[in-house]
Write a protein that holds these residues in place. Structure first.
Motif, PDB file in Angstrom:
ATOM      1  N   ALA A 154       6.279 -17.777 -30.954  1.00  0.00           N
ATOM      2  CA  ALA A 154       6.621 -17.475 -29.552  1.00  0.00           C
ATOM      3  C   ALA A 154       8.117 -17.217 -29.394  1.00  0.00           C
ATOM      4  O   ALA A 154       8.516 -16.301 -28.671  1.00  0.00           O
ATOM      5  N   LEU A 155       8.923 -18.004 -30.059  1.00  0.00           N
ATOM      6  CA  LEU A 155      10.367 -17.797 -29.947  1.00  0.00           C
ATOM      7  C   LEU A 155      10.790 -16.504 -30.639  1.00  0.00           C
ATOM      8  O   LEU A 155      11.670 -15.795 -30.148  1.00  0.00           O
ATOM      9  N   ALA A 156      10.161 -16.188 -31.758  1.00  0.00           N
ATOM     10  CA  ALA A 156      10.495 -14.949 -32.460  1.00  0.00           C
ATOM     11  C   ALA A 156      10.109 -13.727 -31.626  1.00  0.00           C
ATOM     12  O   ALA A 156      10.798 -12.707 -31.671  1.00  0.00           O
ATOM     13  N   ASP A 157       9.026 -13.837 -30.868  1.00  0.00           N
ATOM     14  CA  ASP A 157       8.630 -12.717 -30.009  1.00  0.00           C
ATOM     15  C   ASP A 157       9.690 -12.382 -28.975  1.00  0.00           C
ATOM     16  O   ASP A 157       9.784 -11.246 -28.526  1.00  0.00           O
ATOM     17  N   HIS A 158      10.482 -13.371 -28.590  1.00  0.00           N
ATOM     18  CA  HIS A 158      11.525 -13.152 -27.597  1.00  0.00           C
ATOM     19  C   HIS A 158      12.908 -13.073 -28.232  1.00  0.00           C
ATOM     20  O   HIS A 158      13.918 -13.137 -27.529  1.00  0.00           O
ATOM     21  N   GLY A 159      12.959 -12.981 -29.546  1.00  0.00           N
ATOM     22  CA  GLY A 159      14.229 -12.814 -30.228  1.00  0.00           C
ATOM     23  C   GLY A 159      15.066 -14.067 -30.315  1.00  0.00           C
ATOM     24  O   GLY A 159      16.279 -13.990 -30.517  1.00  0.00           O
ATOM     25  N   MET A 160      14.432 -15.226 -30.188  1.00  0.00           N
ATOM     26  CA  MET A 160      15.184 -16.483 -30.273  1.00  0.00           C
ATOM     27  C   MET A 160      14.988 -17.101 -31.646  1.00  0.00           C
ATOM     28  O   MET A 160      13.944 -16.952 -32.279  1.00  0.00           O
ATOM     29  N   ASP A 161      16.005 -17.824 -32.076  1.00  0.00           N
ATOM     30  CA  ASP A 161      15.947 -18.520 -33.359  1.00  0.00           C
ATOM     31  C   ASP A 161      15.263 -19.866 -33.162  1.00  0.00           C
ATOM     32  O   ASP A 161      15.551 -20.595 -32.208  1.00  0.00           O
ATOM     33  N   VAL A 162      14.368 -20.201 -34.076  1.00  0.00           N
ATOM     34  CA  VAL A 162      13.641 -21.465 -33.965  1.00  0.00           C
ATOM     35  C   VAL A 162      14.572 -22.667 -34.192  1.00  0.00           C
ATOM     36  O   VAL A 162      14.272 -23.784 -33.772  1.00  0.00           O
ATOM     37  N   ALA A 163      15.719 -22.416 -34.810  1.00  0.00           N
ATOM     38  CA  ALA A 163      16.650 -23.508 -35.091  1.00  0.00           C
ATOM     39  C   ALA A 163      17.264 -24.081 -33.811  1.00  0.00           C
ATOM     40  O   ALA A 163      17.738 -25.217 -33.812  1.00  0.00           O
ATOM     41  N   VAL A 164      17.261 -23.317 -32.721  1.00  0.00           N
ATOM     42  CA  VAL A 164      17.845 -23.808 -31.478  1.00  0.00           C
ATOM     43  C   VAL A 164      16.832 -24.543 -30.618  1.00  0.00           C
ATOM     44  O   VAL A 164      17.145 -24.962 -29.510  1.00  0.00           O
ATOM     45  N   ALA A 165      15.609 -24.722 -31.137  1.00  0.00           N
ATOM     46  CA  ALA A 165      14.551 -25.343 -30.343  1.00  0.00           C
ATOM     47  C   ALA A 165      14.138 -26.685 -30.930  1.00  0.00           C
ATOM     48  O   ALA A 165      14.296 -26.934 -32.125  1.00  0.00           O
ATOM     49  N   SER A 166      13.625 -27.526 -30.084  1.00  0.00           N
ATOM     50  CA  SER A 166      13.047 -28.798 -30.525  1.00  0.00           C
ATOM     51  C   SER A 166      11.695 -28.964 -29.842  1.00  0.00           C
ATOM     52  O   SER A 166      11.476 -28.464 -28.740  1.00  0.00           O
ATOM     53  N   ILE A 167      10.812 -29.664 -30.527  1.00  0.00           N
ATOM     54  CA  ILE A 167       9.443 -29.854 -30.052  1.00  0.00           C
ATOM     55  C   ILE A 167       9.197 -31.351 -29.894  1.00  0.00           C
ATOM     56  O   ILE A 167       9.552 -32.137 -30.775  1.00  0.00           O
ATOM     57  N   ARG A 168       8.584 -31.723 -28.785  1.00  0.00           N
ATOM     58  CA  ARG A 168       8.181 -33.121 -28.591  1.00  0.00           C
ATOM     59  C   ARG A 168       6.715 -33.128 -28.154  1.00  0.00           C
ATOM     60  O   ARG A 168       6.325 -32.364 -27.270  1.00  0.00           O
ATOM     61  N   VAL A 169       5.937 -33.992 -28.766  1.00  0.00           N
ATOM     62  CA  VAL A 169       4.514 -34.092 -28.442  1.00  0.00           C
ATOM     63  C   VAL A 169       4.261 -35.478 -27.866  1.00  0.00           C
ATOM     64  O   VAL A 169       4.600 -36.490 -28.483  1.00  0.00           O
ATOM     65  N   ASP A 170       3.665 -35.514 -26.691  1.00  0.00           N
ATOM     66  CA  ASP A 170       3.279 -36.769 -26.043  1.00  0.00           C
ATOM     67  C   ASP A 170       1.772 -36.761 -25.850  1.00  0.00           C
ATOM     68  O   ASP A 170       1.188 -35.743 -25.474  1.00  0.00           O
ATOM     69  N   CYS A 171       1.179 -37.910 -26.099  1.00  0.00           N
ATOM     70  CA  CYS A 171      -0.265 -38.010 -25.998  1.00  0.00           C
ATOM     71  C   CYS A 171      -0.639 -39.101 -24.999  1.00  0.00           C
ATOM     72  O   CYS A 171       0.002 -40.143 -24.938  1.00  0.00           O
ATOM     73  N   ALA A 172      -1.678 -38.842 -24.245  1.00  0.00           N
ATOM     74  CA  ALA A 172      -2.156 -39.818 -23.269  1.00  0.00           C
ATOM     75  C   ALA A 172      -3.684 -39.800 -23.308  1.00  0.00           C
ATOM     76  O   ALA A 172      -4.274 -38.775 -23.606  1.00  0.00           O
ATOM     77  N   PRO A 173      -4.358 -40.816 -23.041  1.00  0.00           N
ATOM     78  CA  PRO A 173      -3.887 -42.138 -22.653  1.00  0.00           C
ATOM     79  C   PRO A 173      -3.515 -43.022 -23.843  1.00  0.00           C
ATOM     80  O   PRO A 173      -2.966 -44.089 -23.646  1.00  0.00           O
ATOM     81  N   GLN A 174      -3.790 -42.551 -25.078  1.00  0.00           N
ATOM     82  CA  GLN A 174      -3.458 -43.342 -26.259  1.00  0.00           C
ATOM     83  C   GLN A 174      -2.343 -42.642 -27.023  1.00  0.00           C
ATOM     84  O   GLN A 174      -2.601 -41.688 -27.746  1.00  0.00           O
ATOM     85  N   PRO A 175      -1.105 -43.103 -26.881  1.00  0.00           N
ATOM     86  CA  PRO A 175       0.014 -42.404 -27.536  1.00  0.00           C
ATOM     87  C   PRO A 175      -0.083 -42.376 -29.060  1.00  0.00           C
ATOM     88  O   PRO A 175       0.455 -41.469 -29.690  1.00  0.00           O
ATOM     89  N   HIS A 176      -0.767 -43.333 -29.673  1.00  0.00           N
ATOM     90  CA  HIS A 176      -0.868 -43.363 -31.135  1.00  0.00           C
ATOM     91  C   HIS A 176      -2.056 -42.559 -31.653  1.00  0.00           C
ATOM     92  O   HIS A 176      -2.168 -42.325 -32.845  1.00  0.00           O
ATOM     93  N   ALA A 177      -2.975 -42.130 -30.787  1.00  0.00           N
ATOM     94  CA  ALA A 177      -4.142 -41.346 -31.202  1.00  0.00           C
ATOM     95  C   ALA A 177      -4.163 -40.046 -30.409  1.00  0.00           C
ATOM     96  O   ALA A 177      -4.816 -39.934 -29.376  1.00  0.00           O
ATOM     97  N   CYS A 178      -3.440 -39.063 -30.922  1.00  0.00           N
ATOM     98  CA  CYS A 178      -3.269 -37.823 -30.169  1.00  0.00           C
ATOM     99  C   CYS A 178      -4.536 -36.997 -30.053  1.00  0.00           C
ATOM    100  O   CYS A 178      -4.736 -36.306 -29.079  1.00  0.00           O
ATOM    101  N   LEU A 179      -5.371 -37.032 -31.050  1.00  0.00           N
ATOM    102  CA  LEU A 179      -6.533 -36.157 -31.043  1.00  0.00           C
ATOM    103  C   LEU A 179      -7.807 -36.888 -30.655  1.00  0.00           C
ATOM    104  O   LEU A 179      -8.907 -36.510 -31.073  1.00  0.00           O
ATOM    105  N   SER A 180      -7.689 -37.936 -29.857  1.00  0.00           N
ATOM    106  CA  SER A 180      -8.885 -38.632 -29.389  1.00  0.00           C
ATOM    107  C   SER A 180      -9.581 -37.768 -28.330  1.00  0.00           C
ATOM    108  O   SER A 180      -8.944 -36.987 -27.621  1.00  0.00           O
TER     109      SER A 180
END
Length: 146
Positions: free
Chosen positions: A73-99
């Protein structure tokens, strides 16, 4: 009263004033375009990353898919992935993201550099604008069933 020696100076004044007003206006348009492109890029990255994350079978695979989706997605807009950060939050169980029926929220943060500003220039003002976007997806209630 008309002075003969000012004849033809209106067009010169118009050109000078027009140039002085046109240059900042063009820079503003270019800067806003870059900022909008950055906002659209992080929004698309967050949306696609959350979609691919919830469709994975393991958390490791999901993280890898999310990183790949953000990079595309960032490459499609000409942005470098190095300037981005990703954070994943899960609910209702933060330790079991794919429940089943869990909510996965992916947040992508990046910085958009102002156009035509050299990277080595150190001034008191910020030379980039931080942008962020979040997207949430629900894990299927049939996740993990074969």
């Amino acid at each position: 009263m008309r002075v003969e020696n000012e004849r033809g100076s209106a067009s010169l004044e118009f050109l000078a004033a027009g140039t002085l007003l046109l240059v900042p206006m063009v820079y503003l348009i270019v800067a806003l375009s870059a900022l909008q492109s950055g906002v659209l890029a992080v929004e698309a990255a967050a949306r696609q990353a959350s979609r691919t994350y919830v469709e994975a079978s393991t958390v490791a695979e999901a993280a890898q898919r999310a990183e790949r989706a953000v990079a595309f997605a960032l490459a499609d807009h000409g942005m470098d992935v190095a300037v981005a950060s990703i954070r994943v939050d899960c609910a209702p169980q933060p330790h079991a993201c794919l429940s089943r029926r869990g909510i996965v929220t992916v947040t992508v943060e990046a910085t958009v550099a102002l156009p035509l500003v050299p990277a080595g220039l150190s001034v008191g003002a910020p030379l980039s604008i931080p942008v962020a976007a979040s997207a949430s997806q629900q894990v299927s209630r049939f996740a993990g069933l074969q």
